[in-house]
Design an enzyme around this catalytic site. Structure first.
Site, PDB file in Angstrom:
ATOM      1  CD  GLU A  60      48.320  15.126  62.075  1.00  0.00           C
ATOM      2  OE1 GLU A  60      47.690  14.229  61.575  1.00  0.00           O
ATOM      3  OE2 GLU A  60      49.098  16.380  61.806  1.00  0.00           O
ATOM      4  CG  HIS A  64      42.610  14.342  56.147  1.00  0.00           C
ATOM      5  ND1 HIS A  64      42.889  14.968  57.355  1.00  0.00           N
ATOM      6  CD2 HIS A  64      44.183  14.344  55.842  1.00  0.00           C
ATOM      7  CE1 HIS A  64      44.427  15.415  57.519  1.00  0.00           C
ATOM      8  NE2 HIS A  64      44.485  15.677  56.654  1.00  0.00           N
ATOM      9  CG  ASP A  65      46.066  12.523  57.573  1.00  0.00           C
ATOM     10  OD1 ASP A  65      46.323  12.511  56.053  1.00  0.00           O
ATOM     11  OD2 ASP A  65      46.218  12.880  58.439  1.00  0.00           O
ATOM     12  CG  ASP A  73      45.278  21.818  57.867  1.00  0.00           C
ATOM     13  OD1 ASP A  73      46.297  21.779  58.688  1.00  0.00           O
ATOM     14  OD2 ASP A  73      44.747  20.724  57.528  1.00  0.00           O
ATOM     15  CG  ASP A 116      50.290  18.936  59.462  1.00  0.00           C
ATOM     16  OD1 ASP A 116      49.629  18.095  58.868  1.00  0.00           O
ATOM     17  OD2 ASP A 116      50.817  18.719  58.242  1.00  0.00           O
TER      18      ASP A 116
HETATM   19  C1  NOJ Z   1      49.428  14.887  58.246  1.00  0.00           C
HETATM   20  C2  NOJ Z   1      48.218  15.416  57.556  1.00  0.00           C
HETATM   21  O1  NOJ Z   1      46.728  15.314  57.869  1.00  0.00           O
HETATM   22  C3  NOJ Z   1      48.858  14.396  56.556  1.00  0.00           C
HETATM   23  O2  NOJ Z   1      47.752  14.995  55.638  1.00  0.00           O
HETATM   24  C4  NOJ Z   1      50.083  15.159  55.799  1.00  0.00           C
HETATM   25  O3  NOJ Z   1      49.963  14.334  55.098  1.00  0.00           O
HETATM   26  C5  NOJ Z   1      51.044  15.192  56.979  1.00  0.00           C
HETATM   27  N1  NOJ Z   1      50.253  15.319  57.937  1.00  0.00           N
HETATM   28  C6  NOJ Z   1      52.183  15.746  56.052  1.00  0.00           C
HETATM   29  O4  NOJ Z   1      51.362  16.823  56.209  1.00  0.00           O
END
Ligand code: NOJ
Length: 552
Positions: free
Chosen positions: A244, A318-319, A101, A202
């Protein structure tokens, strides 16, 4: 696709590990790298060939590792660089690549660069971050943080504000600064030299931000920076890179992933994952998913990137809340609906991603007290919404459906204490349903969700139509999702009943073609395509092969 354009990751399936909740090898209640090493055979058994590892770097953990204080060392709770080397070695031995990541839109405020930067206006690292004078004694503008409140934090030492699109402990990096960019290339090359398989980047669509024009996503220099990154780091290596990009459109989706453009392998676009919120509002403003909208959005992306790009395929990370609780049925049809959703996704064109626990049909956490939620985003949103007068019951309902902690509860390995995740005190409350939903019981049941995923992964390795066939959405009963994949004279037909009610469909097949069921979530799925009645959440993938031999 021409042979020369084919890539190893076109056929891959990626498994995402959130290390803190995966497996604790030393009894401190926190998952760790040795824990991952110990579970590699399990991952191999699932059949995937890539692991995306959520951050394991040094971090004060304000945002569970997405606030990095040193990109060159490993968080001691997770292990050491030797453990990391061991993980790379052991996974490579098993034919599994590790995707790291890469969190470089921001650092932690404890990163040396920021510690230096905030000391004075003329510090050599000052310009690694984004600083502005107050305007009329207040924040420079209206930009907001994705975790709530203003995106500007006042720093008393120099009487200026710095920018943070996430928590104030995650200051945004200044990508305009070439020296800063070079420091990022160094980090990336360090990890590439270690033999990793690529990067998940990210919130990469934020790096081109223009804070003065209040532009967050898709800023003017975004693609320029990515091309520079490609050139300075992985461009001549055979790596998987996935960005992302919450703000992606199909137009810029092509820019990112068209190999001619020399940027990334693919992106995570989130258009489909936002269909159950009120448009223009936050994801806490709930709306029921309309299947037709899901069909339109997924199909749009399938068509748009068919020739000049590549899609990633995912329901979870995970989000995001657990898909079986979100769009399946985690009560009476948990197994059937988890398999249906898996079939629907894995039948498409792109690289599929499985998030830990998805392969055994893990469900949302189901916490009903705010005290049980740990995530900084959730806690901030709760406070913010209470302050503006939203009823607590309403907030808790939204969290129950959408909070990120739904996906972050520890992995269920067995029915024993703490789901076999740790012998210590788990860092986070477990989902009590681990007694019935766990890896141990999945592995002894040939009809488990696990074996359905295993078969889908295996099919992708064997079946070129699944990898390269073009996608075509078919008209159908509104409650079912039907599409074809076509490669030369071969066809796959994927038929999914999205709901509990039975539904019918029919499809005409050339005479004498052979129809085979490649995978299904019921043992008695219909083979006569002229008249099929689908059971609740039934999902079937048919392979249709024309009769061999010269045409009559
Ligand atoms: C996206 C990540 O997947 C998330 O978990 C994180 O809080 C934010 N970016 C900030 O890095």
């Amino acid at each position: 696709m021409e042979e020369s354009q084919k890539k190893w990751w076109h056929k891959s399936v990626v498994y995402q590990i959130y290390p803190r909740s995966f497996y604790d090898s030393n009894g401190n209640g926190i998952g760790d790298i040795q824990g991952i090493v110990q579970k590699l055979d399990y991952i191999k058994w699932l059949g995937v060939d890539v692991i995306w590892l959520s951050p394991v770097y040094e971090s004060p953990n304000v945002d569970n590792g997405y606030d990095i204080s040193d990109y060159y060392s490993i968080l001691s709770e997770f292990g050491t660089m030797e453990d990391m080397n061991k993980l790379l070695l052991e996974s490579n031995k098993r034919g599994i690549k590790i995707i790291m990541d890469l969190v470089v839109n921001h650092t932690s405020d404890q990163h040396l660069w920021f510690i230096e930067a905030r000391k004075s206006k003329d510090n050599p690292y000052r310009d690694y971050y984004i600083w502005r004078d107050p305007v009329n004694g207040k924040e420079p503008n209206e930009l907001t943080s994705n975790f709530g409140g203003s995106a500007w934090e006042f720093d008393e030492t120099t009487n200026q504000y710095y920018l943070h699109f996430y928590s104030k402990e995650q200051p945004d990096l200044n990508w305009e600064n070439e020296k800063m960019r070079n420091s990022i290339w160094d980090i990336m090359n360090f990890w590439i030299d270690k033999g990793i398989g690529g990067f998940r980047m990210d919130v990469i669509d934020l790096i081109g931000k223009d804070p003065d024009k209040q532009i967050k996503e898709n800023g003017p220099k975004l693609h320029e920076y990515l091309q520079e990154m490609n050139q300075k780091t992985f461009g001549n290596k055979d790596l998987l890179t996935v960005g992302e990009t919450w703000g992606a459109t199909t137009e810029n989706g092509k820019l990112y992933s068209d190999p001619k453009n020399k940027e990334l392998s693919m992106i995570f676009q989130f258009e489909h994952m936002q269909l159950d919120k009120i448009p223009g509002k936050q994801r806490w403003d709930l709306k029921k998913l309309e299947l037709d909208e899901l069909k339109q959005v997924l199909s749009k992306w399938q068509y748009a990137l068919d020739k000049d790009g590549w899609n990633s395929l995912f329901w979870n990370n995970h989000d995001l809340p657990r898909i079986v609780s979100r769009w399946g049925n985690d009560c009476d049809y948990r197994v059937e609906s988890a398999k249906m959703l898996a079939t629907l996704l894995h039948g498409m064109k792109g690289t599929p991603y499985i998030y830990q626990g998805e392969e055994i049909g893990m469900t949302n956490a189901g916490f009903d007290s705010i005290e049980d939620y740990i995530d900084i985003e959730t806690r901030n949103i709760y406070k913010e919404r209470i302050a503006i007068g939203v009823k607590e019951k309403e907030i808790m309902k939204a969290l129950y459906m959408k909070a990120r902690d739904n996906a972050r509860t520890p992995m269920h390995w067995s029915n024993s204490q703490n789901a076999g995740f740790t012998t210590g005190l788990p860092w986070m409350k477990l989902n009590p349903n681990y007694h019935s939903i766990n890896v141990e019981s999945a592995l002894i049941n040939p009809d488990s969700v696990f074996y359905h995923y295993q078969k889908l992964v295996e099919l992708r390795k064997q079946n070129d139509t699944l990898v390269y066939g073009s996608y075509r959405l078919l008209n159908s009963d509104p409650n079912i999702y039907v599409y074809e994949r076509i490669l030369e004279n071969k066809k796959l037909l994927i038929v999914c009943n999205f709901y509990e009610q039975e539904a019918t469909f029919s499809y005409s097949v050339e005479s004498q073609a052979t129809v085979n069921i490649l995978i299904s979530n019921y043992n008695d799925s219909g083979k006569d395509l002229s008249n099929i009645t689908l059971q609740p959440y039934e999902a079937i993938m048919y392979e249709i092969t024309p009769k061999e031999g010269p045409e009559q």
